[in-house]
Structure formats: structure tokens, C-alpha cells
Design an enzyme around this catalytic site. Structure first.
Site, PDB file in Angstrom:
ATOM      1  N   SER A 192      -3.853   8.707  -0.212  1.00 50.53           N
ATOM      2  CA  SER A 192      -2.822   7.989   0.543  1.00 50.53           C
ATOM      3  C   SER A 192      -1.904   9.027   1.162  1.00 50.53           C
ATOM      4  CB  SER A 192      -2.032   7.077  -0.412  1.00 50.53           C
ATOM      5  OG  SER A 192      -0.865   6.583   0.206  1.00 50.53           O
ATOM      6  N   TYR A 205       2.792   6.092  -8.469  1.00 49.29           N
ATOM      7  CA  TYR A 205       1.727   5.912  -7.478  1.00 49.29           C
ATOM      8  C   TYR A 205       1.497   7.214  -6.709  1.00 49.29           C
ATOM      9  CZ  TYR A 205      -0.843   4.068  -3.448  1.00 49.29           C
ATOM     10  OH  TYR A 205      -1.781   3.847  -2.468  1.00 49.29           O
TER      11      TYR A 205
END
Length: 321
Positions: A192, A205
Site C-alpha cells: 500500500s 496497518y
């Protein structure tokens, strides 16, 4: 003449001269190759590598019950690949396969908790026996709780790393040996932009996606040093926020420039990067180049740019929490 002084044998001087010549030659070779790769990279910005066919490939995708995973399955199937769909959500996974089959595509569904190593090993064996050897693996499954670090529970943090990181280890331990033995394979890892830049409300995350980035880079290097880099390919993907429901409360200053990416757009970009055999790619493409350029400057310059764009996610917890 001082008896304690030891004269340097003439052959040592010759060896030093030879070593210097070798070093200079190595530097010249590096310079030539470096220059070539720079111009090759610039050329490929305007003329990307040709996309290789995936027709007949067996593509295993995790997290196919919805979102990017479902779109990846649909689009790979449309390109002629046999798709192996994994998800812990059996109902959603069956819907994906049903849709593929309605379009005359080839797909198989399996229930698998990717965080459970024993289950991963067992399901991989079933896939090989019932479908065949996986030639393309897309590690897509992930979760993204969005709230301040100190409001994350221990169980939540462990779950994030079990699904977003450790699952990559278990699946690759099960599939990579077969790829190596057959001399063919491609591993796509979903990181990501949160695995490139740290963001508030996404601390665990971000940590998990940074881990995916490092894991894939190190594994690629290990495969390269074994001389297998032309046979086993790796692609790491860094998407911006995708409209799959994981980003519950996104915000951005420039809504037209940095709007949420639709799952079908993200899937198309991932498949294109894999077919071009890119080592890494961001979605949109410019973000990875922007990050690389920014990191040439002091850290505070990057902070200025981050504040200027003002993009991220708000906490998904209510104020009372």
C-alpha cells in the site's frame, strides 16, 4: 640497512596495481549499466513493456469474496486464466466464482483462513490435486482498522499482522517450492502507499504494509542470488485508497486529483503491472515517483508536502470510544 625493516616484495605492488585496475573496470561497468537502466526507465515511462499473456495460467488470488480480490478474479478469468479463489467468506467467494462461470470463465473456490498456516498448507495441497500447480499468486487479502494507535487492542494488532503479513509467509512457504521446482512463477504482493508513507490512524496497518514491502524485496533478492530471477518474478503493488469499504472515513484536500480508486481500476492496474513483469508499481503510477523524488530532500520537506496534500483517513471509532 635496517634488518628490522621488511621490504615489500615486488609482486605485492603488482597485485595492488591489478586490484586498482579491476576496481576501476568494475566502476566503469557499473556506470555504463547504471546509465543504461536510467534511460531504459525513462523510455518505459513513455512505452511500457509489452503485457504477457496469462491465458492458461493458474492464478491463485486471496480475498476474492469482495473488492479488489473479486475484480482481480473476474479480470484474470476474462483474460483466459483459470482462477483459484480463496476467502474466509464462503458466501462472497461462491458469488465471485458463480459470476465468473456465468461469463464462461474457469474458476474454483476454496474456504481458507490465510492466517492459519496448517489450513493454508492443506488447501494448497487440495488446489494442486484438483486444479494444478499455481503459476501466478496474488496475495491480496488484508484488513485495515483505522483509529489511533493507543486505541488498538492487542488482539486487533495481532490480527492485522496475522492476515496482512504472516499470511504471505505461509502461502509462499506452501507454493514457492513448486514454482522453483517447475522453473516458473509470479508472485504479486499487495502492499500500500501506507507501506511507503506513515499515516495517522493507520499505525499497525502501515507497519504491516511496510513489512510486506520489506519481505517481498528480501525474498526477491534471495531468489535473484540463487540465479532464479528470470524464472520466478515478483511484483509489489502500492495502491492509494481504494473504494472497497476498508477506508470508512477518508479525507483529501484535492478530491479530483486524489479521489478514491474504484476496485475495477485497481485490479486492472495490478494485472497490467504483473503482465509487464514490473518489480513495483503504485496506483496511481505517479505516487511512487513522487515519493522517490521527495526522499531526495530533508525529511521536513516531505512533511511539508504531506501537509499540503492533506490526505488520509479519520478514526473509524466514535468519539465515545
Amino acid at each position: 640497512m635496517d634488518q628490522n625493516h621488511t621490504a615489500v616484495p615486488p609482486n605485492n605492488a603488482g597485485a595492488r596495481v591489478y586490484a586498482v585496475i579491476v576496481l576501476l573496470f568494475d566502476l566503469l561497468v557499473i556506470f555504463v549499466q547504471w546509465t543504461y537502466y536510467v534511460f531504459e526507465g525513462i523510455y518505459q515511462l513513455f512505452k511500457p513493456p509489452e503485457e504477457k499473456s496469462v491465458s492458461g495460467e493458474i492464478v491463485l488470488i486471496t480475498g476474492t469474496g469482495h473488492g479488489i480480490g473479486r475484480e482481480l478474479a473476474l479480470q484474470y478469468s476474462a483474460l483466459g486464466a483459470t482462477v483459484v479463489c480463496w476467502d474466509i467468506n464462503e458466501a462472497g467467494n461462491k458469488e465471485t466464482v458463480k459470476e465468473i462461470q456465468a461469463r464462461k470463465g474457469k474458476a474454483h473456490h476454496y474456504v481458507c483462513d490465510v492466517s492459519n498456516r496448517d489450513q493454508v498448507m492443506e488447501v494448497v495441497k487440495k488446489v494442486k490435486a484438483e486444479v494444478g500447480s499455481v503459476t501466478i499468486l496474488v496475495n491480496n487479502a488484508g484488513i485495515m482498522p483505522c483509529h489511533p494507535f493507543l486505541q488498538h487492542t492487542e488482539a486487533e494488532i495481532r490480527k492485522i499482522f496475522d492476515i496482512n503479513v504472516l499470511a504471505h509467509f505461509w502461502i509462499l512457504q506452501a507454493i514457492l517450492p513448486d514454482m522453483i521446482a517447475r522453473g516458473k512463477g509470479h508472485v504479486v504482493s499487495l502492499s500500500s502507499m501506507a507501506g511507503v508513507v506513515g499515516l495517522q490512524n493507520l499505525v499497525p496497518y502501515c507497519g504491516s504494509k511496510f513489512a510486506v514491502r520489506g519481505f517481498t524485496e528480501a525474498l526477491y533478492e534471495e531468489i535473484r542470488m540463487q540465479g532464479l530471477w528470470e524464472k520466478i518474478k515478483f511484483t509489489t503493488i502500492y495502491p492509494y485508497m481504494v473504494d472497497t469499504g476498508l477506508c470508512k472515513k477518508p479525507y483529501m484536500r484535492f478530491k479530483n486529483l486524489m479521489k478514491l480508486i474504484r476496485p475495477e481500476e485497481a485490479a486492472a492496474a495490478i494485472i497490467s503491472a504483473q503482465r509487464q513483469e514490473l518489480i513495483e508499481a503504485s496506483i496511481p503510477k505517479y505516487l511512487l515517483y513522487l515519493n522517490g523524488f521527495t526522499r531526495l530532500y530533508p525529511v521536513k520537506c516531505g512533511v511539508l508536502l504531506k501537509d499540503f496534500f492533506n490526505s488520509g483517513v479519520e478514526s473509524d471509532l466514535t468519539p465515545s470510544n
